[in-house]
Design an enzyme around this catalytic site. Structure first.
Site, PDB file in Angstrom:
ATOM      1  N   GLU A  40      -8.135   3.901  23.402  1.00 44.14           N
ATOM      2  CA  GLU A  40      -9.258   4.172  24.309  1.00 44.14           C
ATOM      3  C   GLU A  40      -8.742   4.193  25.738  1.00 44.14           C
ATOM      4  O   GLU A  40      -8.350   3.171  26.284  1.00 44.14           O
ATOM      5  CB  GLU A  40     -10.330   3.079  24.141  1.00 44.14           C
ATOM      6  CG  GLU A  40     -11.483   3.228  25.124  1.00 44.14           C
ATOM      7  CD  GLU A  40     -12.450   2.041  25.071  1.00 44.14           C
ATOM      8  OE1 GLU A  40     -12.558   1.369  24.029  1.00 44.14           O
ATOM      9  OE2 GLU A  40     -13.088   1.781  26.115  1.00 44.14           O
ATOM     10  N   ARG A  44     -11.464   4.729  34.363  1.00 45.75           N
ATOM     11  CA  ARG A  44     -11.540   3.807  35.500  1.00 45.75           C
ATOM     12  C   ARG A  44     -10.512   4.118  36.551  1.00 45.75           C
ATOM     13  O   ARG A  44     -10.429   3.433  37.565  1.00 45.75           O
ATOM     14  CB  ARG A  44     -11.320   2.365  35.025  1.00 45.75           C
ATOM     15  CG  ARG A  44     -12.435   1.902  34.155  1.00 45.75           C
ATOM     16  CD  ARG A  44     -12.306   0.439  33.842  1.00 45.75           C
ATOM     17  NE  ARG A  44     -13.023   0.191  32.613  1.00 45.75           N
ATOM     18  CZ  ARG A  44     -13.001  -0.938  31.961  1.00 45.75           C
ATOM     19  NH1 ARG A  44     -12.281  -1.939  32.424  1.00 45.75           N
ATOM     20  NH2 ARG A  44     -13.675  -1.075  30.854  1.00 45.75           N
ATOM     21  N   THR A  68     -15.406   3.780  28.916  1.00 48.45           N
ATOM     22  CA  THR A  68     -16.176   3.663  30.149  1.00 48.45           C
ATOM     23  C   THR A  68     -16.957   4.947  30.438  1.00 48.45           C
ATOM     24  O   THR A  68     -17.122   5.350  31.596  1.00 48.45           O
ATOM     25  CB  THR A  68     -15.277   3.277  31.367  1.00 48.45           C
ATOM     26  OG1 THR A  68     -14.240   2.377  30.934  1.00 48.45           O
ATOM     27  CG2 THR A  68     -16.080   2.549  32.426  1.00 48.45           C
ATOM     28  N   LYS A 128     -20.512  -0.815  19.694  1.00 54.71           N
ATOM     29  CA  LYS A 128     -19.592  -1.735  20.362  1.00 54.71           C
ATOM     30  C   LYS A 128     -20.428  -2.935  20.805  1.00 54.71           C
ATOM     31  O   LYS A 128     -21.497  -2.747  21.393  1.00 54.71           O
ATOM     32  CB  LYS A 128     -18.977  -0.999  21.550  1.00 54.71           C
ATOM     33  CG  LYS A 128     -18.314  -1.853  22.601  1.00 54.71           C
ATOM     34  CD  LYS A 128     -17.685  -0.946  23.667  1.00 54.71           C
ATOM     35  CE  LYS A 128     -17.315  -1.737  24.904  1.00 54.71           C
ATOM     36  NZ  LYS A 128     -16.534  -0.940  25.869  1.00 54.71           N
TER      37      LYS A 128
HETATM   38  C1  3PG Z   1     -13.026  -3.724  29.272  1.00 58.32           C
HETATM   39  O1  3PG Z   1     -14.150  -3.610  29.691  1.00 58.32           O
HETATM   40  O2  3PG Z   1     -12.026  -3.624  29.980  1.00 58.32           O
HETATM   41  C2  3PG Z   1     -12.867  -3.915  27.815  1.00 58.32           C
HETATM   42  O3  3PG Z   1     -14.037  -4.437  27.308  1.00 58.32           O
HETATM   43  C3  3PG Z   1     -11.732  -4.804  27.516  1.00 58.32           C
HETATM   44  O4  3PG Z   1     -12.045  -6.089  27.836  1.00 58.32           O
HETATM   45  P1  3PG Z   1     -10.884  -7.178  27.826  1.00 58.32           P
HETATM   46  O5  3PG Z   1     -10.069  -6.929  29.060  1.00 58.32           O
HETATM   47  O6  3PG Z   1     -11.605  -8.488  27.859  1.00 58.32           O
HETATM   48  O7  3PG Z   1     -10.088  -6.970  26.575  1.00 58.32           O
END
Ligand code: 3PG
Length: 206
Positions: A40, A44, A68, A128
């Site tokens: 994934e 960002r 995201t 999710k």
């Molecule tokens: C995120 O929003 O970056 C993902 O949910 C991953 O979360 P994590 O950094 O707690 O694994």
């Protein structure tokens, strides 16, 4: 592939924040070689779409998705870049409508029973749980299995090398997502061996 098949392909989906698209293929290759083919790439960073494009073009054995995703425009841009699935932190009526019109399978985020019900009304039964740990973690997954036995989850957010096996042991969990597989420091150092080792340890969970 539909969302459920993608979720069942590997126990862990690495959640990636890629600053430089030039790193994308080496990073993806290390993860795939370690045994985690489902990736994934989060929207960002400005490099995210280019990273998806490169992985899709150069590493066909990777199942590269986009994370995201917040709206229809994100979904359309990701499909054009070559993403094969999409993950969103939450779900809105507009995003659900866009997903219905898109060939990109969407794994939408929920955190509460009402959000799960809204997602089911919109046609989603693979979700999710986000942010998983803050939503109640394993206790939440056990509790939500009562009223909603048909739902399958990919908990993400707060999942770690210490707790991911406990999440995977839940009957309503198909896989987990986590950023621990690709720490920015290892990527910056181009330490692909270390990334591959992290992936192998995670892939061995099943
Ligand atoms: C995120 O929003 O970056 C993902 O949910 C991953 O979360 P994590 O950094 O707690 O694994």
């Amino acid at each position: 592939m539909d969302t459920r098949s993608i979720m069942r392909t590997a126990p862990v989906i690495p959640v990636l924040v890629i600053d430089d698209a030039a790193d994308a293929v080496a990073l993806a290759r290390a993860l795939v070689d370690g045994g985690l083919p489902v990736l994934e790439v989060t929207l960002r960073t400005p490099a995210a779409l280019a990273a998806i494009e490169r992985i899709a073009a150069e590493l066909p054995e990777a199942i590269v998705g986009v994370g995201t995703v917040r709206n229809a425009a994100d979904l359309a841009a990701s499909l054009r870049a070559g993403a094969r699935f999409a993950v969103s932190p939450g779900l809105t009526p507009a995003l659900a409508a866009a997903a219905r019109d898109s060939e990109l399978p969407l794994l939408p985020g929920v955190m509460t029973a009402s959000e799960a019900m809204a997602a089911m009304e919109a046609g989603f039964d693979a979700l999710k749980l986000f942010p998983a740990q803050q939503a109640g973690g394993i206790g939440m997954l056990k509790a939500i299995a009562g009223p909603f036995p048909e739902l399958l989850f990919c908990p993400t957010g707060g999942i770690s090398p210490e707790n991911f096996r406990d999440f995977l042991a839940q009957p309503n969990v198909a896989c987990v997502g986590g950023s621990w597989l690709a720490p920015r420091a290892l990527v910056a150092a181009a330490d692909w061996d270390a990334v591959r080792r992290l992936a192998s340890e995670a892939a061995a969970a099943r």
